[in-house]
Design an enzyme around this catalytic site. Structure first.
Site, PDB file in Angstrom:
ATOM      1  N   GLY A 152      10.783 -15.399   5.289  1.00 15.36           N
ATOM      2  CA  GLY A 152      11.581 -15.361   6.513  1.00 15.36           C
ATOM      3  C   GLY A 152      10.659 -15.607   7.699  1.00 15.36           C
ATOM      4  O   GLY A 152       9.592 -16.204   7.572  1.00 15.36           O
ATOM      5  N   ARG A 153      11.082 -15.079   8.837  1.00 12.22           N
ATOM      6  CA  ARG A 153      10.331 -15.356  10.072  1.00 12.22           C
ATOM      7  C   ARG A 153       8.925 -14.776  10.022  1.00 12.22           C
ATOM      8  O   ARG A 153       7.962 -15.419  10.452  1.00 12.22           O
ATOM      9  CB  ARG A 153      11.094 -14.781  11.276  1.00 12.22           C
ATOM     10  N   ILE A 154       8.782 -13.556   9.496  1.00 11.81           N
ATOM     11  CA  ILE A 154       7.449 -12.943   9.446  1.00 11.81           C
ATOM     12  C   ILE A 154       6.606 -13.616   8.365  1.00 11.81           C
ATOM     13  O   ILE A 154       5.416 -13.890   8.567  1.00 11.81           O
ATOM     14  CB  ILE A 154       7.553 -11.421   9.217  1.00 11.81           C
ATOM     15  N   ILE A 233       3.815  -5.088   3.607  1.00 10.62           N
ATOM     16  CA  ILE A 233       4.158  -4.760   5.004  1.00 10.62           C
ATOM     17  C   ILE A 233       5.678  -4.811   5.171  1.00 10.62           C
ATOM     18  O   ILE A 233       6.172  -4.907   6.286  1.00 10.62           O
ATOM     19  CB  ILE A 233       3.486  -5.715   6.027  1.00 10.62           C
ATOM     20  N   ARG A 235       8.809  -2.984   3.036  1.00 11.76           N
ATOM     21  CA  ARG A 235       9.503  -1.697   2.986  1.00 11.76           C
ATOM     22  C   ARG A 235       9.058  -0.946   1.747  1.00 11.76           C
ATOM     23  O   ARG A 235       8.776  -1.566   0.707  1.00 11.76           O
ATOM     24  CB  ARG A 235      11.017  -1.886   2.862  1.00 11.76           C
ATOM     25  N   GLU A 264       8.454   7.507   2.295  1.00 12.45           N
ATOM     26  CA  GLU A 264       7.627   7.809   3.458  1.00 12.45           C
ATOM     27  C   GLU A 264       8.383   8.686   4.453  1.00 12.45           C
ATOM     28  O   GLU A 264       9.605   8.584   4.537  1.00 12.45           O
ATOM     29  CB  GLU A 264       7.148   6.511   4.127  1.00 12.45           C
ATOM     30  N   HIS A 282       2.886   2.852   8.462  1.00 17.99           N
ATOM     31  CA  HIS A 282       4.005   2.033   8.948  1.00 17.99           C
ATOM     32  C   HIS A 282       3.805   1.615  10.419  1.00 17.99           C
ATOM     33  O   HIS A 282       4.596   1.973  11.292  1.00 17.99           O
ATOM     34  CB  HIS A 282       5.331   2.791   8.777  1.00 17.99           C
TER      35      HIS A 282
HETATM   36  C1  GLV Z   1       9.738  -2.082  10.871  1.00 19.43           C
HETATM   37  O1  GLV Z   1       9.485  -1.687   9.788  1.00 19.43           O
HETATM   38  C2  GLV Z   1      10.845  -2.930  11.173  1.00 19.43           C
HETATM   39  O2  GLV Z   1      11.708  -3.148  10.305  1.00 19.43           O
HETATM   40  O3  GLV Z   1      10.930  -3.385  12.318  1.00 19.43           O
END
Ligand code: GLV
Length: 329
Positions: A152-154, A233, A235, A264, A282
């Site tokens: 996706g975008r990230i 990074i 979930r 968490e 997180h």
């Molecule tokens: C952080 O975990 C987010 O989903 O923005």
């Protein structure tokens, strides 16, 4: 004035913005329990959350509630079936965190590959007596193969950075991205199995859904190279943390970087005694500028969804736009 709940401590100036439009009930203490959140939502028209679970019971107990604005891009804390059934709008904060989160993915991946945290703990413990040719040997980043799961975008922002490290990029995603994006990122689509076998560094950037639960478990870890790293990074729950502990202990993979965890902030305690994992709480989007942008976007969504401000009725990031304009049910 319409009433809103802000369920978390956030920047006070964002609260001031919200107070221009709403009667604000601002919760600044520990995370609200489900019962307390339900109680505080009961008389509200809208709410701003950050990862707080909101489901059918809370919505049913809050007949006036029309929008819940999540200060996060991920919204697995929302039961969207319940939102849709009640005609409650959910909103999130995409895009503004892409670059900071991608930067952090790299930081964590590099820290894992080059054993930054592990060697720092050793140094702080006063164990450094002499330079040694085989001290903290890691895995190269430059020239290696980056495997991105979730394009996706990230994921794309993460892959874009790989050019500077002369890396080969392979990715796995629910569906292939557009050919022009593949070309721009020089990224090759691969099956999950193929990616796990070929990647030197696997980074997880996919949303949490039931289908993505334990995307990486014992079977997947067994397919990875013994020199490989795994970075999450995305979930908690996407990785089977217990299986990962085992894979790290037995050196089935070289190292891992985790920013998110199952359960968490109560992470699997076994992780704390594994040296070859870098653990952060997180914070992938946690820069001053990005967290401010997220908080302001969450406020923009709430203000617009409740019919106020310059974008009244047109919140920038609706998750379920089909409920806009429908009466609460
Ligand atoms: C952080 O975990 C987010 O989903 O923005």
């Amino acid at each position: 004035m319409q009433k809103i709940l802000v369920a978390r401590p956030i920047f006070p100036d964002v609260i001031e913005r919200l107070k221009q439009y709403f009667d604000v009930d601002w919760h600044q203490g520990d995370v609200l329990s489900a019962e307390e959140l339900t109680r505080r939502l009961a008389d509200k028209d809208g709410a701003l959350t950050a990862g707080d679970p909101v489901g059918a019971a809370a919505l049913a107990a809050a007949p006036r509630l029309r929008v819940v604005s999540n200060m996060a891009v991920g919204y697995n804390n929302f039961d969207m079936a319940a939102f849709n059934a009640s005609n409650v709008l959910g909103t999130n904060t995409p895009d503004v965190l892409n670059e900071s989160t991608a930067d952090f993915g790299w930081a964590l991946m590099m820290a894992a590959a080059r054993r930054i945290a592990e060697s720092e703990h050793w140094l702080r413990a006063g164990k450094w007596q002499k330079w040694s040719y085989d001290g903290f040997l890691g895995t190269d980043i430059c020239g290696a193969t980056l495997g991105v799961i979730g394009m996706g975008r990230i994921g794309q922002a993460l892959a874009r950075r790989a050019k500077g490290f002369n890396m080969q990029v392979i990715y796995h995603n629910r569906s292939r991205v557009a050919p022009e994006i593949e070309a721009e990122l020089n990224a090759e689509y691969a099956s999950k199995q193929d990616l796990l076998k070929r990647a030197d560094h696997v980074v997880l950037v996919l949303p949490y859904t039931k289908e993505n639960h334990h995307t990486i478990g014992a079977a997947e870890l067994a397919q990875m190279k013994p020199t490989a790293t795994l970075t999450n990074i995305a979930r908690g729950g996407i990785v089977d943390d217990a299986a990962l502990v085992e894979a790290l202990r037995t050196k089935q993979i070289a190292a891992a970087g985790l920013d998110v965890y199952e359960g968490e902030p109560n992470l699997n305690p076994a992780l704390l005694s594994v040296p070859n994992v870098v653990l952060t709480p997180h914070i992938a989007s946690a820069t001053e500028a990005t967290r401010r942008a997220m908080a302001n976007l969450a406020a923009d969504n709430l203000i617009a969804a409740l019919g106020e401000g310059p974008r009244a009725g047109r919140p920038p990031n609706p998750i379920n736009p089909e409920v806009i304009g429908k009466a609460r049910s």
